[in-house]
Design an enzyme around this catalytic site. Structure first.
Site, PDB file in Angstrom:
ATOM      1  N   ARG A 113     -15.260  44.776 -23.580  1.00  0.00           N
ATOM      2  CA  ARG A 113     -16.051  45.641 -22.707  1.00  0.00           C
ATOM      3  C   ARG A 113     -16.184  47.006 -23.384  1.00  0.00           C
ATOM      4  O   ARG A 113     -15.500  47.953 -23.057  1.00  0.00           O
ATOM      5  CB  ARG A 113     -15.378  45.799 -21.338  1.00  0.00           C
ATOM      6  CG  ARG A 113     -15.115  44.456 -20.674  1.00  0.00           C
ATOM      7  CD  ARG A 113     -14.483  44.586 -19.316  1.00  0.00           C
ATOM      8  NE  ARG A 113     -13.213  45.268 -19.279  1.00  0.00           N
ATOM      9  CZ  ARG A 113     -12.037  44.731 -19.622  1.00  0.00           C
ATOM     10  NH1 ARG A 113     -11.973  43.499 -20.091  1.00  0.00           N
ATOM     11  NH2 ARG A 113     -10.930  45.431 -19.531  1.00  0.00           N
ATOM     12  N   ASP A 159       0.281  41.496 -16.513  1.00  0.00           N
ATOM     13  CA  ASP A 159      -0.934  42.326 -16.597  1.00  0.00           C
ATOM     14  C   ASP A 159      -2.177  41.660 -16.016  1.00  0.00           C
ATOM     15  O   ASP A 159      -3.136  42.357 -15.702  1.00  0.00           O
ATOM     16  CB  ASP A 159      -1.261  42.653 -18.067  1.00  0.00           C
ATOM     17  CG  ASP A 159      -0.209  43.527 -18.714  1.00  0.00           C
ATOM     18  OD1 ASP A 159       0.734  43.923 -18.012  1.00  0.00           O
ATOM     19  OD2 ASP A 159      -0.341  43.795 -19.921  1.00  0.00           O
ATOM     20  N   GLU A 174     -27.779  44.524 -49.462  1.00  0.00           N
ATOM     21  CA  GLU A 174     -28.560  45.016 -50.600  1.00  0.00           C
ATOM     22  C   GLU A 174     -30.056  44.829 -50.349  1.00  0.00           C
ATOM     23  O   GLU A 174     -30.874  45.702 -50.649  1.00  0.00           O
ATOM     24  CB  GLU A 174     -28.188  44.261 -51.886  1.00  0.00           C
ATOM     25  CG  GLU A 174     -26.727  44.412 -52.302  1.00  0.00           C
ATOM     26  CD  GLU A 174     -25.845  43.321 -51.711  1.00  0.00           C
ATOM     27  OE1 GLU A 174     -26.015  42.984 -50.526  1.00  0.00           O
ATOM     28  OE2 GLU A 174     -24.975  42.823 -52.437  1.00  0.00           O
ATOM     29  N   CYS A 187     -24.403  38.772 -54.167  1.00  0.00           N
ATOM     30  CA  CYS A 187     -24.260  37.309 -54.226  1.00  0.00           C
ATOM     31  C   CYS A 187     -25.314  36.736 -55.157  1.00  0.00           C
ATOM     32  O   CYS A 187     -26.406  37.265 -55.296  1.00  0.00           O
ATOM     33  CB  CYS A 187     -24.359  36.698 -52.834  1.00  0.00           C
ATOM     34  SG  CYS A 187     -26.000  36.814 -52.105  1.00  0.00           S
TER      35      CYS A 187
HETATM   36  C1  AOF Z   1     -23.987  40.095 -50.514  1.00  0.00           C
HETATM   37  N1  AOF Z   1     -24.381  41.001 -49.587  1.00  0.00           N
HETATM   38  O1  AOF Z   1     -24.507  41.727 -47.489  1.00  0.00           O
HETATM   39  C2  AOF Z   1     -23.302  39.759 -47.883  1.00  0.00           C
HETATM   40  C3  AOF Z   1     -22.862  38.838 -48.881  1.00  0.00           C
HETATM   41  O2  AOF Z   1     -25.400  32.347 -45.969  1.00  0.00           O
HETATM   42  P1  AOF Z   1     -25.722  33.690 -46.532  1.00  0.00           P
HETATM   43  O3  AOF Z   1     -26.975  33.682 -47.360  1.00  0.00           O
HETATM   44  O4  AOF Z   1     -25.739  34.792 -45.508  1.00  0.00           O
HETATM   45  O5  AOF Z   1     -24.557  34.030 -47.571  1.00  0.00           O
HETATM   46  C4  AOF Z   1     -23.278  34.315 -47.120  1.00  0.00           C
HETATM   47  C5  AOF Z   1     -22.363  34.596 -48.289  1.00  0.00           C
HETATM   48  O6  AOF Z   1     -22.898  35.660 -49.080  1.00  0.00           O
HETATM   49  C6  AOF Z   1     -20.983  35.043 -47.855  1.00  0.00           C
HETATM   50  O7  AOF Z   1     -20.096  33.979 -47.712  1.00  0.00           O
HETATM   51  C7  AOF Z   1     -20.576  35.947 -49.013  1.00  0.00           C
HETATM   52  O8  AOF Z   1     -20.130  35.194 -50.115  1.00  0.00           O
HETATM   53  C8  AOF Z   1     -21.906  36.604 -49.382  1.00  0.00           C
HETATM   54  N2  AOF Z   1     -22.104  37.784 -48.515  1.00  0.00           N
HETATM   55  N3  AOF Z   1     -23.203  39.060 -50.162  1.00  0.00           N
HETATM   56  O9  AOF Z   1     -24.356  40.216 -51.695  1.00  0.00           O
HETATM   57  C9  AOF Z   1     -24.081  40.877 -48.297  1.00  0.00           C
HETATM   58  N4  AOF Z   1     -22.992  39.595 -46.576  1.00  0.00           N
HETATM   59 ZN    ZN Z   2     -26.279  38.674 -50.950  1.00  0.00          ZN
END
Ligand code: AOF
Ligand code: ZN
Length: 382
Positions: A221, A214, A67, A89
Site C-alpha cells: 500500500r 499483528d 539503453e 545485452c
Molecule cells: C540490458 N538492458 O535494460 C535490461 C537487460 O527478455 P528481454 O529481451 O527483456 O531480456 C531480458 C534479459 O536481458 C535479462 O535476463 C538480462 O540478461 C538482460 N536485461 N539488459 O542490456 C536492460 N533489462
Molecule cells: Zn538489452
C-alpha cells in the site's frame, strides 16, 4: 553505494565524470523496483562531452531495455557516450539486443558497470568492441552488482528463493516491549519504505507469532504498484489459522499459502477453503522445516521472499544460513531488557551461533534515513 568517484566505481581509468554518470545510471535503474523482476533493474544515460542528453530505465518486465529507451530520447546519438548500469545485452529475448541498437545509433563509446551474467545475453561489451566502439566495463565487484540487483545475481544453484529478512529494531535490539501485542517501533516514513520494499518481492512470509499478534495485511500500500502483487505466506505449525485473518481475506489480492505440519493439513485446508493453499511440511527444530518450505516455494515459482518476522522465525532462518539480506530498520528508542529480542535464544537459534553466520556480511548500500529511523541493508558474503 553512490559511485561518486572512480574508487567507488571500481574503475581504474575512469574519470570523475564517467563515475558520476555511471552512478546516475545505477540510480535510474532503481526506479524499476517492483516492476521489472525477474529482469534486472537497469538505468542508462546518453551524454555528450560529459553532459547528459537523455536518461532512461528499464521500466517493466518484457518492455524495452534501458539503453534502447535512452537512445529513443535523443534524435541523433552519433558520437555520443552511453552509460549503462549493466553490460548491454547481446541477445534477442522478449526485445531485440541492445548491442545492435547501440551500433546502429552510431554511439562512439559505451561505459557499463556490472557484467551481464547470463550466458545468452552476455558478451555485449566484447561484441561492441569488435565492431569498433570503445566499450569500457565491467567495473567493481560482483558482490556490489548483487547489492544493486540482488535477485538477478542470486545463485540458482542454491535451489531456493532469495530470502530477505526485515526487522524493525530498537537501539537495544528489541522488536517489541512484550510478546503477542502489535507494536509500532518505526515511524510512518519507515513503514512506507517497507511497502516499497515489499513491492519487489514475490512473497511475504510471516511466522505464527507475527500473524497472531499483528494480523497484518501483508499487501503493498504505497507509491509503487507492483507488477505482480506478493503472495502472503503464513507459517502455522499447529493449524490455527483462521479464515478471518487479514492476510488471507484481502479482496483481489493473490491467494495465500499456509504451511502446516502433515497432521493439521487436512483440517486447515477445509477451514480455509478457497482463501489459501495449504501445504504440509515436516516439523523441525520446534517449528516447521524451513528448508522444505523454501524448496516448496521455489517449486511454486516463488523466486524471492521477504520475511517480516518475527524474531523467532527470522533467527531460525538466519541460524540455518538461509537469509541473503537483512533490512534492518533502527528506531532511536530503548525498550529495555524485558522486551522481545530481535535475535532470541530458543529452538530457532541462539545469538552465539548467529555470530558465526554473520561473519562476512557487509553493508554495501548506504544507510538511509526515513524520518527518525535508519535503514541499514546488510548482505551476506559470497
Ligand atoms: C540490458 N538492458 O535494460 C535490461 C537487460 O527478455 P528481454 O529481451 O527483456 O531480456 C531480458 C534479459 O536481458 C535479462 O535476463 C538480462 O540478461 C538482460 N536485461 N539488459 O542490456 C536492460 N533489462
Ligand atoms: Zn538489452
Amino acid at each position: 553505494m553512490s559511485l561518486a568517484s572512480p574508487a567507488e566505481c571500481g574503475g581504474a581509468g575512469l574519470s570523475d565524470v564517467d563515475c558520476r554518470l555511471l552512478g546516475r545510471a545505477v540510480e535510474l535503474g532503481r526506479l524499476g523496483w517492483g516492476r521489472v523482476h525477474p529482469n534486472p533493474m537497469v538505468g542508462a544515460v546518453v551524454a555528450r562531452e560529459g553532459r547528459v542528453v537523455a536518461e532512461a530505465h528499464h521500466e517493466v518486465f518484457g518492455g524495452p531495455h534501458a539503453e534502447v529507451l535512452a537512445l529513443h530520447g535523443v534524435g541523433d546519438a552519433r558520437g555520443a557516450t552511453v552509460y549503462s548500469s549493466l553490460e548491454p545485452c547481446s541477445h534477442r529475448g522478449k526485445t531485440p539486443p541492445c548491442t545492435e541498437a547501440l551500433l546502429k545509433a552510431g554511439v562512439a563509446r559505451v561505459v557499463y558497470w556490472a557484467g551481464e551474467p547470463g550466458d545468452a545475453a552476455g558478451g555485449g561489451g566484447a561484441w561492441l568492441a569488435r565492431r569498433g566502439l570503445q566499450a569500457d566495463g565491467p567495473f567493481g565487484e560482483r558482490a556490489d552488482w548483487a547489492a544493486e540487483n540482488p535477485f538477478f545475481f542470486h545463485a540458482p544453484e542454491l535451489r531456493r528463493p532469495y530470502v530477505a529478512l526485515k526487522l524493525a529494531v530498537s537501539l537495544d535490539g528489541r522488536i517489541a516491549p512484550r510478546e503477542g501485542r502489535r507494536f509500532w517501533l518505526t515511524g510512518p516514513e519507515a513503514r512506507a519504505e517497507v511497502h516499497r520494499v515489499r513491492a519487489g518481492f514475490d512473497a511475504v512470509l510471516v511466522g505464527s507469532r507475527t500473524w497472531e499478534a499483528d494480523d497484518p495485511q501483508l499487501t503493498v500500500r504505497g507509491e509503487i504498484e507492483p507488477r505482480v502483487a506478493p503472495v502472503p505466506v503464513l507459517l502455522d505449525r499447529s493449524g490455527r489459522a483462521d479464515p478471518g485473518l487479514r492476510a488471507l481475506s484481502g479482496e483481489g489480492g493473490p491467494r495465500g499459502i499456509v504451511f502446516t505440519c502433515p497432521g493439521e493439513a487436512r483440517g486447515l485446508a477445509r477451514r480455509l477453503g478457497d482463501l489459501a493453499d495449504v501445504a504440509a511440511v515436516p516439523a523441525a527444530q520446534g517449528g516447521l522445516d524451513l528448508v522444505a518450505i523454501l524448496q516448496s516455494l521455489n517449486e511454486c515459482g516463488i523466486a524471492t521472499v521477504l520475511c517480516e518476522g518475527g524474531g523467532t522465525l527470522g533467527s531460525a532462518l538466519l541460524a540455518l544460513d538461509l537469509v541473503d539480506r537483512l533490512y534492518l530498520f533502527l528506531a532511536p528508542v530503548l525498550i529495555g531488557a524485558s522486551g522481545v529480542p530481535a535475535f532470541p535464544r530458543g529452538p530457532g537459534g541462539d545469538p552465539e551461533s548467529l555470530v558465526r553466520v554473520f561473519r562476512g556480511w557487509r553493508s554495501r548500500l548506504a544507510p538511509v534515513r526515513f524520518g527518525n529511523d535508519t535503514l541499514v541493508v546488510l548482505d551476506r558474503g559470497a
